[in-house]
Design a protein around this motif. Structure first.
Motif, PDB file in Angstrom:
ATOM      1  N   UNK A 118      53.424  58.444  10.929  1.00 11.88           N
ATOM      2  CA  UNK A 118      54.195  58.287   9.682  1.00 11.88           C
ATOM      3  C   UNK A 118      53.904  59.410   8.706  1.00 11.88           C
ATOM      4  N   UNK A 119      52.657  59.926   8.748  1.00 16.01           N
ATOM      5  CA  UNK A 119      52.261  60.930   7.767  1.00 16.01           C
ATOM      6  C   UNK A 119      53.083  62.219   7.881  1.00 16.01           C
TER       7      UNK A 119
ATOM      8  N   UNK B  54      60.845  58.220   6.589  1.00 16.56           N
ATOM      9  CA  UNK B  54      60.201  57.188   7.412  1.00 16.56           C
ATOM     10  C   UNK B  54      60.900  55.846   7.205  1.00 16.56           C
ATOM     11  N   UNK B  55      61.191  55.519   5.954  1.00 12.38           N
ATOM     12  CA  UNK B  55      61.778  54.192   5.674  1.00 12.38           C
ATOM     13  C   UNK B  55      63.244  54.127   6.075  1.00 12.38           C
TER      14      UNK B  55
ATOM     15  N   UNK C 149      53.484  58.705  -1.617  1.00 12.05           N
ATOM     16  CA  UNK C 149      54.281  58.167  -0.517  1.00 12.05           C
ATOM     17  C   UNK C 149      55.465  57.348  -1.052  1.00 12.05           C
ATOM     18  N   UNK C 150      55.851  57.609  -2.276  1.00 13.28           N
ATOM     19  CA  UNK C 150      56.994  56.937  -2.899  1.00 13.28           C
ATOM     20  C   UNK C 150      56.856  55.420  -2.844  1.00 13.28           C
TER      21      UNK C 150
ATOM     22  N   UNK D 119      56.244  62.312   8.416  1.00  8.76           N
ATOM     23  CA  UNK D 119      57.555  62.071   7.809  1.00  8.76           C
ATOM     24  C   UNK D 119      57.401  62.078   6.291  1.00  8.76           C
ATOM     25  N   UNK D 120      58.411  62.582   5.563  1.00 10.78           N
ATOM     26  CA  UNK D 120      58.488  62.258   4.141  1.00 10.78           C
ATOM     27  C   UNK D 120      58.701  60.750   4.061  1.00 10.78           C
ATOM     28  N   UNK D 121      58.084  60.108   3.067  1.00  9.89           N
ATOM     29  CA  UNK D 121      58.137  58.644   3.016  1.00  9.89           C
ATOM     30  C   UNK D 121      59.570  58.093   3.044  1.00  9.89           C
ATOM     31  N   UNK D 122      60.519  58.658   2.286  1.00 14.17           N
ATOM     32  CA  UNK D 122      61.888  58.115   2.364  1.00 14.17           C
ATOM     33  C   UNK D 122      62.494  58.250   3.760  1.00 14.17           C
TER      34      UNK D 122
ATOM     35  N   UNK E 175      65.262  53.820   2.023  1.00 13.68           N
ATOM     36  CA  UNK E 175      65.103  55.261   2.174  1.00 13.68           C
ATOM     37  C   UNK E 175      65.345  56.068   0.918  1.00 13.68           C
ATOM     38  N   UNK E 176      65.421  55.397  -0.243  1.00 13.29           N
ATOM     39  CA  UNK E 176      65.574  56.155  -1.484  1.00 13.29           C
ATOM     40  C   UNK E 176      64.249  56.799  -1.857  1.00 13.29           C
TER      41      UNK E 176
ATOM     42  N   UNK F  56      62.974  50.755   0.283  1.00  8.59           N
ATOM     43  CA  UNK F  56      62.978  50.304   1.680  1.00  8.59           C
ATOM     44  C   UNK F  56      64.179  50.853   2.435  1.00  8.59           C
TER      45      UNK F  56
END
Lengths: 267, 207
Positions: free
Chosen positions: B65-66, B73-74, A254-255, B68-71, A169-170, A167
């Motif tokens: 969101x797609x 995005x978060x 998506x990690x 962005x790389x998921x990390x 960002x890792x 959450x």
């Protein structure tokens, strides 16, 4: 020195100890007598069966048969490694990860050793190939089973921590790094301990066997060192591969942590 | 605000029968989300942070969101769980920028001492940990805050401090905020708009 052949009467004498133990524990109501007897009978039956098969294969020396035995050993080891998981990957993924890893490490190590180190002709000579592969598979299986069990158990228990890191960002790799490290250690510690204790606290089984069979201790020691190194490399790379595959399966692209890919084993 | 491009846009967001949720949150705006326990507020926040597979679309500054790389995005769309987890020994080990001066201003704003950053987490109270978790979240400089009951363990003074700090942060950085709260008074204080979930996870407007 000639090998003294054991007769069935000799084995029966050795069995007296086990029977005495079973009777004693039964009288003390310790509840292990039945399991003990079953295990002893299994040992005798399984080893006799293997002995018969190996006698036939050693006489035949055909590559197909040796390959078939090796494949059977691999699949059984993969099944055993998967069966030891408290939380298993669904869809046979645990079996696949373990089996592929054991194939990559144990098989490659065995073949390399036969061809490059021992240089036996032909390389698949069963007297060398089968025992080598057996020892490598056995140890690699233990390492992989321990490591995967630690990986999945810790991922389950520490899901909150993994997701907290995600959450913030890792990446999946960063979020699972600590758990991965612990799993690797769990898989490799038995082998490292065995290397450190070899000869001082324990006389390794293979070396003992070779000495009993009439080899000079010096020859037996050299083979034992070879085996220890092979087991170290085989177990280490096998564990690394299984932990990498397992850790990847815990996340999607998506990690996201996907714990629904694990289910508790019904025991 | 109609002319401003939304910072966070949610289109048909749904997860496990909850939703669909449609919302456009402007820069600096705060949307409150309420609903009975178990209605799915947390799951919606997790879906926005892309921590769970979900339906619908989330956009940050009109970028889905797609892309962005998921990390990444978060990092931009940061989720603060109701019970934040810690992995290292001290709060400082959890910060992206352990020596940032901005962090010290926020420490004071939350009535925390700098020395607390180096104290073992086990020696801190749940209220202190909750405020430190907010500090940890803001340390990543997110553009959207997803806050799940961020003041549940706090007394009235500290509730006010958290509300003020979040408001300042959003105003300063034009960040958008989704704030889950069971307290109607808090929702009125912090939010520009309110949405509610009913017991079956459907979105209703309430003001």
């Amino acid at each position: 020195m000639q090998l003294i052949s054991l007769s069935f009467a000799d084995l029966a004498l050795a069995a007296i100890g086990v029977i005495a133990l079973a009777v004693t524990t039964a009288m003390l109501r310790l509840g292990v007598a039945r399991t003990l007897v079953v295990a002893a009978i299994r040992t005798a039956a399984q080893l006799c069966l293997v002995g018969l098969i190996l006698e036939a294969v050693f006489a035949e020396r055909a590559f197909v048969w040796i390959a078939l035995i090796a494949l059977t050993m691999l699949l059984l080891a993969g099944r055993e490694a998967a069966a030891r998981q408290t939380r298993r990957f669904t869809g046979g993924y645990g079996f696949a990860a373990g089996t592929i890893s054991m194939f990559l490490s144990a098989f490659v190590t065995t073949v390399l050793t036969l061809v490059v180190v021992i240089r036996v002709e032909p390389w698949y000579t069963p007297q060398y190939a089968i025992p080598l592969l057996g020892m490598l598979l056995g140890n690699t299986m233990t390492g992989i089973a321990l490591a995967l069990d630690r990986l999945t158990q810790n991922a389950w228990r520490e899901a909150a921590v993994i997701e907290a890191r995600l959450a913030l960002g890792a990446t999946a790799g960063q979020a699972v790094a600590d758990i991965r490290r612990e799993a690797m250690r769990a898989g490799m510690i038995p082998m490292i301990n065995a290397m450190a204790a070899a000869g001082i606290i324990s006389l390794p089984g293979m070396m003992t066997g070779q000495i009993l069979a009439g080899s000079s201790p010096w020859e037996a020691v050299k083979y034992q060192i070879l085996i220890m190194f092979l087991i170290a490399a085989g177990t280490g790379f096998g564990t690394l591969s299984a932990v990498t595959l397992g850790a990847r399966r815990l996340f999607d692209d998506r990690h996201r942590l996907r714990l629904e890919r694990l289910r508790r084993a019904t025991s | 605000m109609a002319s401003t491009r939304p910072r966070l846009l949610l289109r048909g967001l749904s997860i496990g029968g909850i939703g669909p949720l449609d919302a456009a949150i402007a820069p600096g705006e705060c949307l409150a989300l309420s609903g009975p326990s178990g209605a799915g507020k947390t799951r919606l926040l997790r879906a926005i942070a892309d921590l769970d597979p979900h339906g619908g679309e989330c956009r940050l500054d009109d970028r889905p969101a797609a892309v962005f790389a998921a990390p990444a995005w978060r990092r931009a769309v940061a989720y603060l769980p109701a019970e934040p987890a810690w992995w290292a020994d001290t709060p400082r080990d959890h910060l992206r920028t352990p020596d940032a001066p901005a962090g010290h201003d926020r420490l004071a704003a939350l009535d925390l001492e700098t020395a607390m950053l180096d104290r073992p987490l086990t020696q801190l109270s749940s209220g202190q940990r909750q405020r430190l978790a907010l500090l940890r979240l803001l340390d990543g400089q997110p553009q959207v805050l997803l806050l799940d009951e961020p003041t549940a363990n706090l007394d009235a003074d500290n509730i006010a401090r958290v509300e003020a700090l979040v408001a300042d942060y959003c105003a300063e950085r034009d960040a958008a905020c989704v704030w889950v709260s069971h307290d109607p008074g808090q929702r009125r204080r912090v939010a520009h708009r309110q949405l509610a979930l009913d017991g079956r996870g459907r979105v209703t407007t309430c003001n």
